[in-house]
Write an enzyme that holds these catalytic residues in place. Structure first.
Site, PDB file in Angstrom:
ATOM      1  N   THR A 192       5.702  19.143  -8.255  1.00 20.48           N
ATOM      2  CA  THR A 192       5.750  20.493  -8.803  1.00 20.48           C
ATOM      3  C   THR A 192       4.447  20.877  -9.486  1.00 20.48           C
ATOM      4  O   THR A 192       3.686  20.024  -9.943  1.00 20.48           O
ATOM      5  CB  THR A 192       6.896  20.612  -9.810  1.00 20.48           C
ATOM      6  OG1 THR A 192       6.708  19.656 -10.843  1.00 20.48           O
ATOM      7  CG2 THR A 192       8.237  20.364  -9.143  1.00 20.48           C
TER       8      THR A 192
ATOM      9  N   ASP B 284       0.857  -1.172   0.000  1.00 28.19           N
ATOM     10  CA  ASP B 284       0.000   0.000   0.000  1.00 28.19           C
ATOM     11  C   ASP B 284       0.902   1.234   0.000  1.00 28.19           C
ATOM     12  O   ASP B 284       2.103   1.134   0.263  1.00 28.19           O
ATOM     13  CB  ASP B 284      -0.880  -0.036   1.251  1.00 28.19           C
ATOM     14  CG  ASP B 284      -1.751   1.188   1.387  1.00 28.19           C
ATOM     15  OD1 ASP B 284      -2.307   1.631   0.369  1.00 28.19           O
ATOM     16  OD2 ASP B 284      -1.867   1.712   2.507  1.00 28.19           O
TER      17      ASP B 284
ATOM     18  N   TRP C 153      34.129 -33.520   1.587  1.00 31.73           N
ATOM     19  CA  TRP C 153      33.206 -32.812   0.688  1.00 31.73           C
ATOM     20  C   TRP C 153      33.078 -31.341   1.082  1.00 31.73           C
ATOM     21  O   TRP C 153      33.053 -30.453   0.212  1.00 31.73           O
ATOM     22  CB  TRP C 153      31.842 -33.493   0.721  1.00 31.73           C
ATOM     23  CG  TRP C 153      30.784 -32.770  -0.084  1.00 31.73           C
ATOM     24  CD1 TRP C 153      29.709 -32.106   0.392  1.00 31.73           C
ATOM     25  CD2 TRP C 153      30.719 -32.646  -1.515  1.00 31.73           C
ATOM     26  NE1 TRP C 153      28.967 -31.573  -0.619  1.00 31.73           N
ATOM     27  CE2 TRP C 153      29.562 -31.887  -1.818  1.00 31.73           C
ATOM     28  CE3 TRP C 153      31.526 -33.123  -2.554  1.00 31.73           C
ATOM     29  CZ2 TRP C 153      29.191 -31.576  -3.119  1.00 31.73           C
ATOM     30  CZ3 TRP C 153      31.158 -32.803  -3.859  1.00 31.73           C
ATOM     31  CH2 TRP C 153      30.004 -32.042  -4.137  1.00 31.73           C
TER      32      TRP C 153
END
Length: 1283
Positions: A747, A552, A1213
């Protein structure tokens, strides 16, 4: 005797005596019937004086009274209409005064002089209420709906005391509402005014909870296993271990759900029972709880109070029945809306007037979700008065700057437009849960295969080696039955491949993660004293996987506080405080840059010799005059401006700050007070109102000097093209506009002209003609306005700042860097939304805006297809995609959300970096979210702060409510509640990332540790002739998950940190790990599962070799089965704990307690348990085992060697991944570990300057204000603030 309307299903008119009833006065002085009421009611027909006994309360008449469609009275058959001359038009009101009371009310017929209703020669007494007030008979139009309205669902609802409307909402028929007549309105059984946002109620908790829990396949699996365990001679373990554990799992989950829903219930009750409003009862207003407000009631709402239900305004404290309504909870707009009562009711204000003069009804539209439309007819004293949205105020709105309003209740509770835009609280499942559910199905498949192999092996073994197994007495054993019995046995034996405690473990982890989020002081809003609240902890890991945010605007991104910031007048900029290094200078082109102070402006005005003075005077006069603002004088003498648009209010307030105070208004004049105390009066001639097409507003005034002036303000694009050729300030004004645009200010250009008297009179004739035409009136008025809005003189421009919430631009920028796309869904107009998009950096000046603003479906389709074709015709680069933004208004969105266009909308939206949907209703917000949710696999978050955002919040995977000024409805309905939008950054990037990684590790580890242990059971069947014998004592198997490996998942899920909070915020790109499901996906899940199989194989085979050649005890005896099983269990426990140590990223005191501590606990627990349990006949398998275990060197060697063999592969690993194939977070971990300095202030400063240059380089595409469309002139003509 108490009288009530009779049941609608009965066909005879009777009086009913109320026996043995205790009466108690209610809060309004009426009698409320409580206590026991006799089931026997004396029915007496006054014309025949024959009494009958009806034991059926109020449902139907005794069967003796009905025969073949005719009613029998006193043994004789009388036609229905003869018995009831009133046309069978009466109704029973079960809610008025308690059970058992009834009386007949006639719809038709006349009234006799003695007060009896007379028709066809039969007299009936007038119906009195409990205060002996004569009640008007219910309306004749009630009957047909009621007679034909049989619905089994309503009977069910009555049984469970649910208050639902008894009249089906047929959109083809109007809703009939009697003004202040409860008896007639009760005939329709309109729903009450309570609301509920809870997930469950007493009736639905058990089915909904069980459905939710058993939609998790693991729980379904264990329920089936528990049932199998109850079959005699099948289970190899204790028959109660699984069902007991499952019961605990469900109980813990139920308690969690109850506690979370109880919070929602408490919030609902706060609104339903603690909020009060004045309701007209017995000729006066009484304070009443919201839940007791009914359809047809007349209520009085006072200033600053919320509206309790959907109302039609009858009258107000203001002239002409006007009032101000704030609808931020509904549409997100905090600018005040003006509503007006009908003139026919606006003078009916006092309670005695409302009671005595308002007799009639309202024919209303049926409940619907449209916030902006309403149709109804008020029938008052025989006159039909049309009603429209101007008279409607909705629940969720707030009364502002108006003493009070009187209104009649039209819709209540869940039939209000606010609640019609809401959706039921959904049951949400996380993406992780969905993956788990699917993978558990595959694990079930593996379990079935393992059980099948073991069962088949048992049958084959017995078949081929039967001569060696005579001691088992298997002769005559049905092999087929044995196979299926073994299948069930092995199902139980291998069932723990799926950890039964997994979901409880995860739920507890999530609750604690929620507690840590709530306790984070960085997420605490000191200004409103609001901590972050976790209302739904079950979806907490999805905070780390969000790909779309639907937000919103008003109250979420902005404070909706407009401030007059600066202006340019006659080529010079003025500001209150000149920023550093921005003192005015004159460039080589003669254009002035930089700022003058307001003090300079005042000096210029006071100096008569300054040429700039008259221009400033005209500029400020225009700001103070050209508007539709209403001044409200406070008791302390201050003036508060009531504006339909916050922009207008800011401009008028800016003029006041600069010494031109708008003081008062009459229907034809305005008064402005200057700095020197002089008051000037201007005659208002005409207003050419703002709309989205014109993008400007003009007003014509006759000034004190007698001249006619046109004052115009609007977007630069429309003002510049209407200027006179001789305008000296255009270039300077444009340059200043670019500067304002770069600052994200809103503006507006200001222009004027003097209109000759002759021209005005000629124009006025055309304007008057256009304003009364019946064909395309708005378009004709706009065309006439064009004729006078020409040859303007540009005075300058204004710049207003719409104050954003704190750190909104930085938060949005950071979230976009994190790979999250942000869509703004707002009720604001397009210009407002675009300006805010610029201000909050969602949009930038160099972005390409794809605008869809059409009036028809076909035009919307063409627009979508043309844009889609253009986008697909070229191969878009990432840079080009990041420059696209979609802007679509509510009308076009309504068309685009239809099934044949929604795919086009979604394709364009997904290609854009940002999307802004304007003028959308709450329901449209939810539909947009549901569209993206339905059509993509992305995870969505919706954030809002008003009741208008609830549907959107509930539709998303994750709903976040902001506890703001617009109330707590959004926060109550959300999964998470925060104090400010900026908190989203840490909530998602830090807590979201942590939660996702932690939950993933905890779940994967839980599956791994169970498979590592319980798969040894499968390998063992090849060594025990497929007998189904357990390798480990059954209670010890249970304790494995309860005691010895329960702590590591909690530590991994609560305290582990793969990256610190500081680095997660510094590198928002790390958030993409969650979006890409790096820590939890199908491949990773099966990697862990296979690793568990691998470790179980090493443990079993290794233990077989160890105890095959090292099973001789120090006393020369041989270690038995349980000694070996204990060694296997110990080795497996240490292996599982070692695996937890390998995957831990952060070692704390809790990690030490959970991992080494758990193993030490086993070493202490076993000797105690093995010594005590056999003596109480709990685990007899351990009798005499303890000395053979702890006293054996073989046991200790195997305990430490086998785990090392298992974990060496895992360690290798991990080393390989970090050194040769690292993930992105591995690099950040290195930076974090060695505290490498990665901060470069000079580079950051350089990037800021580049962005600044790009912003100034081009003019912002959209400037101007979103004024209220239409209605302004009519409004100001009504007001006289001098009275």
């Amino acid at each position: 005797m108490s009288k009530r309307p009779l049941n609608a299903n009965s066909n005879t008119l009777f009086d009913i005596d109320l026996l043995n009833s205790d009466n108690e006065e209610d809060e309004f002085g009426s009698n409320k019937i409580e206590g026991k009421t006799s089931k026997s009611h004396h029915f007496q027909d006054q014309s025949n004086n024959s009494a009958y006994l009806n034991p059926f309360e109020d449902s139907f008449l005794d069967s003796d009274l009905v025969d073949g469609g005719n009613n029998k009275v006193d043994g004789s058959s009388i036609p229905l209409n003869d018995l009831n001359p009133f046309g069978d038009k009466y109704e029973y009101n079960s809610n008025n005064g308690g059970s058992g009371g009834a009386a007949a009310t006639a719809y038709d017929g006349g009234y006799s002089a003695n007060g009896a209703i007379s028709n066809s020669g039969i007299n009936r007494p007038i119906i009195n209420d409990e205060d002996d007030d004569i009640l008007a008979p219910p309306d004749p139009e009630l009957s047909e709906d009621i007679k034909n309205n049989f619905d089994i669902r309503k009977i069910f609802s009555r049984l469970f005391h649910k208050n639902h409307s008894s009249i089906t909402n047929d959109s083809s028929k109007p809703r009939i509402i009697h003004i202040n007549d409860q008896i007639s309105n009760n005939a329709f059984k309109y729903i009450d005014n309570h609301i509920s946002t809870t997930k469950y109620n007493l009736a639905t908790f058990l089915p909904k909870f069980l459905f939710e829990q058993f939609s998790k396949y693991a729980n379904l699996f264990f329920l089936f296993t528990s049932i199998i365990q109850q079959v005699p001679n099948v289970t190899p373990t204790n028959r109660y271990t699984t069902i007991g554990t499952l019961a605990v799992v469900l109980l813990v989950s139920a308690l969690k759900e109850i506690l979370e829903d109880f919070k929602r219930l408490t919030a609902d009750n706060e609104l339903n029972y603690n909020s009060k409003v004045e309701v007209l009862r017995n000729g006066d207003f009484h304070l009443t709880k919201w839940i007791n407000v009914k359809v047809g009631d007349i209520v009085r709402v006072k200033i600053e109070e919320p509206i309790p239900a959907d109302l039609i305004i009858l009258s107000t404290s203001e002239p002409e029945g006007l009032c101000y309504i704030e609808t931020s909870n509904l549409d997100g707009e905090t600018n005040l809306k003006i509503k007006q009562a009908r003139s026919e009711t606006s003078k009916i204000i006092e309670p005695f007037q409302l009671k005595n003069e308002l007799h009639g009804k309202i024919l209303s539209e049926q409940p619907n979700s449209s916030l902006y439309g309403y149709e109804g007819t008020l029938i008052l004293n025989g006159n039909e008065i049309p009603l429209n949205p101007e008279q409607m105020v909705l629940r969720g709105a707030t009364l502002r700057n108006t003493g009070f309003i009187n209104g009649i209740v039209i819709f209540t509770g869940h039939e209000t437009k606010l609640m019609r835009n809401a959706t039921a609280a959904p049951i949400k499942k996380t993406a992780v849960e969905r993956i788990i559910n699917l993978q558990i199905l595959f694990l079930f498949g593996i379990l079935v295969i393992l059980s099948f192999i073991s069962s088949l092996g048992n049958v084959l073994k017995i078949t081929f080696d039967q001569k060696h197994l005579s001691y088992l007495y298997l002769e005559g054993k049905n092999k087929f039955a044995l196979f299926f019995q073994d299948l069930l046995t092995y199902w139980i034996l291998f069932s723990n491949l799926v950890p039964i405690s997994l979901f409880v473990t995860v739920e507890i982890i999530k609750v604690y993660q929620g507690f840590m989020i709530s306790s984070d002081l960085d997420l605490y809003c000191e200004e409103t004293d609001t901590p972050t609240t976790v209302r739904t902890s079950s979806i907490i890991e999805e905070l780390g996987q969000i790909q779309y945010i639907f937000s919103d605007k008003t109250g979420t991104l902005t404070r909706n506080v407009m401030e007059f910031k600066t202006c340019t007048i006659g080529g010079k900029c003025y500001i209150e405080k000149i920023p550093e290094d921005e003192k005015f200078t004159v460039g080589t082109d003669g254009i002035e840059t930089g700022y003058h102070s307001f003090e300079d402006l005042f000096d210029t005005l006071d100096n008569d010799s300054e040429e700039q003075g008259p221009i400033i005077d005209e500029f400020l006069t225009l700001l103070a005059a050209c508007h539709t603002v209403i001044p409200e004088v406070k008791p302390n003498g201050t003036i508060k401006y009531q504006a339909a648009s916050p922009d207008e209010g800011a401009l008028v307030d800016g003029a006041r700050v600069l010494g031109y105070k708008f003081k008062s208004r009459t229907p034809s004049t305005i008064t402005i007070e200057l700095r020197n105390g002089q008051s000037l009066s201007y005659e208002l001639l005409n207003i050419c109102e703002f709309n989205s097409t014109r993008k400007r507003m003009s007003a014509l005034f006759r000034c004190p000097d007698g001249s006619i002036r046109l004052y115009t303000k609007g977007a630069d694009t429309v003002i510049l093209e209407r200027l006179h050729d001789d305008n000296p300030f255009v270039d300077a004004t444009l340059a200043h506009l670019e500067t304002f645009a770069a600052e994200g200010l809103r503006t507006l250009c200001i222009a004027t002209r003097i209109v000759p008297e002759e021209e005005y009179q000629e124009w006025l004739k055309r304007y008057t003609k256009a304003s009364v035409t019946l064909i395309n009136r708005a378009e004709e008025v706009d065309k006439v306005a064009e004729l006078i809005e020409k040859d303007l003189f540009l005075l300058g421009a204004t710049a207003i700042e719409d104050k954003l919430q704190e750190d909104v631009p930085d938060t949005i920028h950071t979230l976009q860097d994190a790979g999250i796309k942000i869509w703004i869904l707002t009720g604001d107009k397009q210009e407002t939304a675009i300006n805010i998009g610029m201000s909050c950096k969602l949009l930038s000046e160099d972005m390409n805006l794809l605008i869809i603003n059409e009036d028809t479906k076909e035009e919307t389709r063409d627009n979508l297809l043309s844009k889609l074709d253009a986008l697909h015709s070229t191969q878009l680069t990432d840079e080009e995609i990041n420059s696209l933004a979609l802007i679509i208004d509510g009308k076009s969105l309504g068309f685009a959300l239809e099934s044949d266009l929604e795919d086009y909308l979604l394709q364009i939206g997904m290609l854009c970096k940002s999307v802004i949907c304007c003028r959308v209703s709450p329901l449209q917000k939810a539909l947009v979210v549901k569209l993206v949710k339905r059509k993509t696999s992305s995870l969505l978050l919706a954030v809002g702060d008003g009741a208008n955002d609830v549907s959107m919040i509930q539709a998303a995977h994750v709903g976040v409510g902001i506890s703001g000024k617009e109330g707590m409805q959004a926060a109550r309905s959300a999964d998470f509640a925060i104090g400010q939008f900026k908190f989203l950054k840490k909530l998602l990037l830090v807590h979201g990332s942590w939660s996702y990684q932690r939950i993933s590790q905890a779940i994967l580890y839980s599956f791994y540790k169970n498979i590592a242990l319980y798969m040894t059971q499968f390998w063992y069947v090849f060594a025990n002739c497929f007998s189904g014998e357990s390798i480990i004592e059954s209670w010890t198997l249970t304790f494995y998950n309860v005691f010895f490996t329960v702590a590591p998942p909690f530590v991994l899920g609560v305290f582990d940190q793969f990256i610190s909070a500081r680095f997660l915020e510094r590198y928002p790109q790390l958030y993409r790990l969650g979006q890409q499901s790096v820590f939890f996906n199908t491949n990773i899940f099966w990697t862990w599962i296979i690793n568990g199989f691998y470790h179980s194989g090493i443990l079993f085979v290794g233990s077989m070799f160890v105890y095959r050649y090292g099973n001789v005890l120090p006393n020369g005896l041989i270690a038995d089965h349980w000694t070996w099983g204990t060694a296997v269990f110990t080795s497996c426990t240490l292996t599982a704990l070692g695996k937890a140590a390998l995957v831990s990223n952060l070692w704390t005191k809790f990690t030490l307690i959970a991992i080494p501590g758990s193993f030490l606990f086993w070493l202490i627990f076993f000797p105690v348990y093995a010594s005590v349990a056999p003596n109480v006949n709990v685990s007899p398998e351990y009798r005499g085992v303890l000395p053979h275990v702890f006293g054996s060197l073989t046991f200790w060697a195997m305990t430490f060697i086998l785990p090392l063999l298992c974990l060496v592969r895992d360690f290798a690993w991990k080393y390989y991944k970090r050194m040769y194939s690292p993930e992105s977070y591995h690099f950040v971990q290195e930076v974090q570990k060695y505290n490498i300095n990665d901060h470069n202030p000079r580079l950051i400063s350089f990037h800021k300057k580049i962005r600044r240059m790009r912003q100034i380089k081009r003019l912002k595409k959209f400037k101007g204000y979103a004024f209220e469309d239409g209605g302004g002139e009519r409004l100001v003509r009504l007001y006289d603030t001098t009275i």
